[in-house]
Design a protein around this motif. Structure first.
Motif, PDB file in Angstrom:
ATOM      1  N   ILE A  32      14.497  -3.584 -19.153  1.00  0.00           N
ATOM      2  CA  ILE A  32      15.268  -3.655 -18.026  1.00  0.00           C
ATOM      3  C   ILE A  32      14.514  -3.311 -16.690  1.00  0.00           C
ATOM      4  N   TYR A  33      14.484  -3.949 -15.798  1.00  0.00           N
ATOM      5  CA  TYR A  33      13.709  -4.012 -14.596  1.00  0.00           C
ATOM      6  C   TYR A  33      14.387  -3.764 -13.509  1.00  0.00           C
ATOM      7  N   PRO A  34      14.172  -2.834 -12.618  1.00  0.00           N
ATOM      8  CA  PRO A  34      14.743  -2.664 -11.085  1.00  0.00           C
ATOM      9  C   PRO A  34      14.082  -3.518 -10.334  1.00  0.00           C
ATOM     10  N   ASN A  35      14.450  -3.964  -9.138  1.00  0.00           N
ATOM     11  CA  ASN A  35      13.998  -4.905  -8.354  1.00  0.00           C
ATOM     12  C   ASN A  35      12.847  -4.223  -7.660  1.00  0.00           C
ATOM     13  N   GLN A  36      11.882  -4.680  -7.813  1.00  0.00           N
ATOM     14  CA  GLN A  36      10.589  -4.219  -7.347  1.00  0.00           C
ATOM     15  C   GLN A  36       9.409  -5.139  -7.036  1.00  0.00           C
ATOM     16  N   THR A  37       8.488  -4.703  -5.992  1.00  0.00           N
ATOM     17  CA  THR A  37       7.537  -5.856  -5.766  1.00  0.00           C
ATOM     18  C   THR A  37       6.160  -5.007  -5.641  1.00  0.00           C
ATOM     19  N   GLY A  38       5.280  -5.548  -5.565  1.00  0.00           N
ATOM     20  CA  GLY A  38       3.763  -4.825  -5.445  1.00  0.00           C
ATOM     21  C   GLY A  38       3.052  -5.037  -6.514  1.00  0.00           C
ATOM     22  N   TRP A  39       1.831  -4.131  -6.760  1.00  0.00           N
ATOM     23  CA  TRP A  39       1.063  -4.328  -7.592  1.00  0.00           C
ATOM     24  C   TRP A  39       1.336  -3.649  -9.095  1.00  0.00           C
ATOM     25  N   GLY A  40       2.586  -2.940  -8.901  1.00  0.00           N
ATOM     26  CA  GLY A  40       3.015  -2.237 -10.172  1.00  0.00           C
ATOM     27  C   GLY A  40       4.331  -2.390 -10.567  1.00  0.00           C
ATOM     28  N   ALA A  41       4.790  -2.352 -11.639  1.00  0.00           N
ATOM     29  CA  ALA A  41       6.438  -2.280 -12.045  1.00  0.00           C
ATOM     30  C   ALA A  41       6.861  -1.483 -12.950  1.00  0.00           C
ATOM     31  N   PHE A  42       7.705  -1.069 -12.610  1.00  0.00           N
ATOM     32  CA  PHE A  42       8.627   0.035 -13.694  1.00  0.00           C
ATOM     33  C   PHE A  42       9.409  -0.628 -14.597  1.00  0.00           C
ATOM     34  N   SER A  43       9.635  -0.388 -15.748  1.00  0.00           N
ATOM     35  CA  SER A  43      10.810  -0.978 -16.508  1.00  0.00           C
ATOM     36  C   SER A  43      11.242   0.028 -17.624  1.00  0.00           C
ATOM     37  N   TYR A  44      12.384  -0.111 -17.882  1.00  0.00           N
ATOM     38  CA  TYR A  44      12.941   0.882 -18.939  1.00  0.00           C
ATOM     39  C   TYR A  44      12.795   0.043 -20.239  1.00  0.00           C
ATOM     40  N   ALA A  45      12.245   0.630 -21.368  1.00  0.00           N
ATOM     41  CA  ALA A  45      12.047  -0.008 -22.384  1.00  0.00           C
ATOM     42  C   ALA A  45      13.173   0.454 -23.477  1.00  0.00           C
ATOM     43  N   ILE A  46      13.783  -0.185 -24.008  1.00  0.00           N
ATOM     44  CA  ILE A  46      14.831   0.149 -24.954  1.00  0.00           C
ATOM     45  C   ILE A  46      14.367  -0.239 -26.662  1.00  0.00           C
ATOM     46  N   PHE A  47      14.240   0.638 -27.286  1.00  0.00           N
ATOM     47  CA  PHE A  47      13.876   0.451 -28.659  1.00  0.00           C
ATOM     48  C   PHE A  47      15.180   0.583 -29.743  1.00  0.00           C
ATOM     49  N   ASP A  48      15.045   0.082 -30.895  1.00  0.00           N
ATOM     50  CA  ASP A  48      15.942   0.049 -31.706  1.00  0.00           C
ATOM     51  C   ASP A  48      16.431   1.267 -32.421  1.00  0.00           C
ATOM     52  N   GLU A  49      15.339   1.999 -32.479  1.00  0.00           N
ATOM     53  CA  GLU A  49      15.382   3.595 -32.922  1.00  0.00           C
ATOM     54  C   GLU A  49      15.018   4.632 -32.010  1.00  0.00           C
ATOM     55  N   PRO A  50      15.467   5.760 -32.228  1.00  0.00           N
ATOM     56  CA  PRO A  50      15.104   6.764 -31.191  1.00  0.00           C
ATOM     57  C   PRO A  50      13.401   7.035 -31.234  1.00  0.00           C
ATOM     58  N   ILE A  51      12.850   7.286 -30.125  1.00  0.00           N
ATOM     59  CA  ILE A  51      11.580   7.464 -29.881  1.00  0.00           C
ATOM     60  C   ILE A  51      11.102   8.717 -30.289  1.00  0.00           C
ATOM     61  N   PRO A  52      10.199   8.894 -31.350  1.00  0.00           N
ATOM     62  CA  PRO A  52       9.766  10.224 -31.473  1.00  0.00           C
ATOM     63  C   PRO A  52       8.979  10.731 -30.292  1.00  0.00           C
ATOM     64  N   ASP A  53       8.993  12.138 -30.161  1.00  0.00           N
ATOM     65  CA  ASP A  53       8.594  13.070 -28.930  1.00  0.00           C
ATOM     66  C   ASP A  53       7.109  12.818 -29.037  1.00  0.00           C
ATOM     67  N   SER A  54       6.493  12.704 -27.802  1.00  0.00           N
ATOM     68  CA  SER A  54       4.889  12.792 -27.644  1.00  0.00           C
ATOM     69  C   SER A  54       4.597  13.843 -26.618  1.00  0.00           C
ATOM     70  N   PRO A  55       3.367  14.214 -26.665  1.00  0.00           N
ATOM     71  CA  PRO A  55       2.735  15.311 -25.792  1.00  0.00           C
ATOM     72  C   PRO A  55       2.663  14.640 -24.573  1.00  0.00           C
ATOM     73  N   ASN A  56       2.602  13.321 -24.115  1.00  0.00           N
ATOM     74  CA  ASN A  56       2.388  12.775 -23.001  1.00  0.00           C
ATOM     75  C   ASN A  56       3.807  13.046 -21.982  1.00  0.00           C
ATOM     76  N   GLN A  57       3.490  13.891 -20.961  1.00  0.00           N
ATOM     77  CA  GLN A  57       4.652  14.299 -20.225  1.00  0.00           C
ATOM     78  C   GLN A  57       5.110  13.312 -19.421  1.00  0.00           C
ATOM     79  N   GLY A  58       6.284  12.866 -19.293  1.00  0.00           N
ATOM     80  CA  GLY A  58       6.718  11.596 -18.407  1.00  0.00           C
ATOM     81  C   GLY A  58       6.689  10.124 -18.919  1.00  0.00           C
ATOM     82  N   TYR A  59       5.569   9.742 -19.334  1.00  0.00           N
ATOM     83  CA  TYR A  59       5.616   8.536 -19.865  1.00  0.00           C
ATOM     84  C   TYR A  59       5.575   8.543 -21.335  1.00  0.00           C
ATOM     85  N   GLY A  60       6.077   7.735 -22.125  1.00  0.00           N
ATOM     86  CA  GLY A  60       5.937   7.543 -23.440  1.00  0.00           C
ATOM     87  C   GLY A  60       7.107   8.488 -24.108  1.00  0.00           C
TER      88      GLY A  60
END
Length: 193
Positions: free
Chosen positions: A145-173
Motif C-alpha cells: 500500500i502506497y501513500p501519495n508521494q513524489t520525488g526520488w524515493g517512496a515509502f510503502s507498507y508491505a503486508i505479509f501473509d504471516e507475522p514478520i519475525p523481529d529483526s535487530p534493524n530498528q525502524g525498517y524491516g
C-alpha cells in the motif's frame, strides 16, 4: 475596463491549470517515517479492512500483479499486469476510470469484481491516507500500500501473509506492531537513486 477583467480571468484560469498540472509533483506531501508509522497505528483497522477486501477480490483471479489506485474526482486507476512479460501480453486497464463505465466494467468482469467492490475498496483505501494498493508476486510479500508521494524515493507498507519475525534493524524491516494486524506489516523505503 472589460479588457482588464478578461486578463484577470485569463490569469486565474492559467493559475488553476498550472496548479492542477503541477499538483501531482511539487505540491504533494512528503512523508516522514514517523508520520507513516503514526498513520498506520491510527488507521490500523482501515489498513486491515482494505487488505481483506483487496485479497478477497484477487483470490477470484489468477492474476499475478494487480494495481488499484484512487483517481481524481471519484475515478479509479486499475491495472492488470500479464503473468509473462511478452510483447503479445498487454497491460490491461488504465487511469481515471469512472465507476459504472463500460471500460471499467469490462476490466471488472475479467477480475470477477463488481462496481460495489470498487466503491468499497476506494473508500477503505482512502481511509488509510494512501492512494495505491497492489498485489505483487515477488516471493516475499503479497500486498503493498502506497501513500501519495513524489520525488526520488517512496515509502510503502508491505503486508505479509504471516507475522514478520523481529529483526535487530530498528525502524525498517520490523513489524509496525507487536500485536494484531501490524505484526504482518513493515514500512519499506525505495530510492530511485
Amino acid at each position: 475596463m472589460k479588457r482588464k477583467y478578461l486578463f484577470i480571468l485569463l490569469g486565474f484560469l492559467i493559475a488553476v491549470t498550472c496548479t492542477k498540472c503541477l499538483g501531482d509533483s511539487i505540491f504533494d506531501k512528503k512523508y516522514s517515517h514517523e508520520w507513516l508509522v503514526r498513520n498506520f497505528h491510527e488507521n490500523e483497522t482501515g489498513f486491515a479492512d482494505a487488505v481483506a477486501l483487496f485479497k478477497a477480490g484477487i483470490s477470484k483471479t489468477n492474476q499475478k500483479d494487480l494495481s488499484f489506485g484512487l483517481g481524481n474526482w471519484g475515478t479509479v486507476n486499475l491495472f492488470i499486469y500479464p503473468t509473462v512479460i511478452d510483447p503479445a501480453n498487454k497491460i490491461i486497464g488504465g487511469e481515471g476510470l469512472k465507476i459504472g463505465s463500460p471500460e471499467l466494467d469490462s476490466i471488472l468482469a475479467m477480475l470477477k469484481w463488481d462496481n460495489e467492490t470498487v466503491k468499497r475498496l476506494r473508500e477503505k483505501l482512502a481511509q488509510t491516507n494512501c492512494d495505491w494498493i497492489r498485489k505483487i508476486d515477488n516471493g516475499h510479500h503479497v500486498i503493498e500500500i502506497y501513500p501519495n508521494q513524489t520525488g526520488w524515493g517512496a515509502f510503502s507498507y508491505a503486508i505479509f501473509d504471516e507475522p514478520i519475525p523481529d529483526s535487530p534493524n530498528q525502524g525498517y524491516g520490523r513489524p509496525l506492531s507487536d500485536t494484531g494486524f501490524g505484526r504482518k506489516v513493515e514500512l519499506n523505503y525505495t530510492s530511485a537513486l
